[in-house]
Design an enzyme around this catalytic site. Structure first.
Site, PDB file in Angstrom:
ATOM      1  CG  HIS A   4      -1.918   1.083   1.252  1.00 11.18           C
ATOM      2  ND1 HIS A   4      -1.795   2.149   2.116  1.00 11.18           N
ATOM      3  CD2 HIS A   4      -3.043   1.302   0.528  1.00 11.18           C
ATOM      4  CE1 HIS A   4      -2.816   2.967   1.930  1.00 11.18           C
ATOM      5  NE2 HIS A   4      -3.591   2.483   0.973  1.00 11.18           N
ATOM      6  CG  ASP A  51      -7.026   3.792  -0.036  1.00  9.69           C
ATOM      7  OD1 ASP A  51      -5.791   3.694   0.112  1.00  9.69           O
ATOM      8  OD2 ASP A  51      -7.650   4.856   0.155  1.00  9.69           O
TER       9      ASP A  51
END
EC number: 3.1.1.4
Length: 138
Positions: free
Chosen positions: A63, A105
């Site tokens: 991420h 996300d």
């Protein structure tokens, strides 16, 4: 430094990308689940260094790398559209960097869900001294 991430989430209130990311995590893993990831391993939370401790920590590493590739807006503040359809996160009709942030996300929230069996409570609030190895490249 990780405390700053918590403060950022609180200051953003009901808007902003970090809040949206938190809602995605809670949507996939249950109410208040985001608190399990705010300071976990070497990469979940503010900053990150060293080698990810497990698959859950690797979700955060990936991420962070994903956010690092986003150009044209601030991934932690930009607001994008998304929804849940039959338990799946669906990014809306976002353009450019908003699409990229939503995808970062979405992939991370799904990664947490897919790797929830690797979650190790011993890695919560892990001392940064346990993350001093050379960091991997994205």
């Amino acid at each position: 430094m990780r405390i700053l991430w918590i403060v950022a989430v609180c200051l953003i209130g009901v808007e902003g990308n970090l809040f949206q990311f938190a809602k995605m995590i809670n949507g996939k893993l249950g109410a208040f689940s985001v608190w399990n990831y705010i300071s976990y391993g070497c990469y979940c939370g503010w900053g990150g260094q060293g080698t990810p401790k497990d698959a859950t920590d690797r979700c955060c590493f990936v991420h962070d790398c994903c956010y690092g590739r986003v150009r044209g807006c601030n991934p932690k503040l930009a607001i994008y559209s998304y929804s849940f359809k039959k338990g799946n996160i669906v990014c809306g009709k976002n353009n450019g960097c908003l699409r990229d942030i939503c995808e970062c996300d979405r992939v991370a929230a799904n990664c947490f869900h897919q790797n929830k069996n690797t979650y190790n409570k011993n890695y919560r609030f892990l001392s940064s001294s346990r993350c001093r190895q050379t960091s991997e490249q994205c």
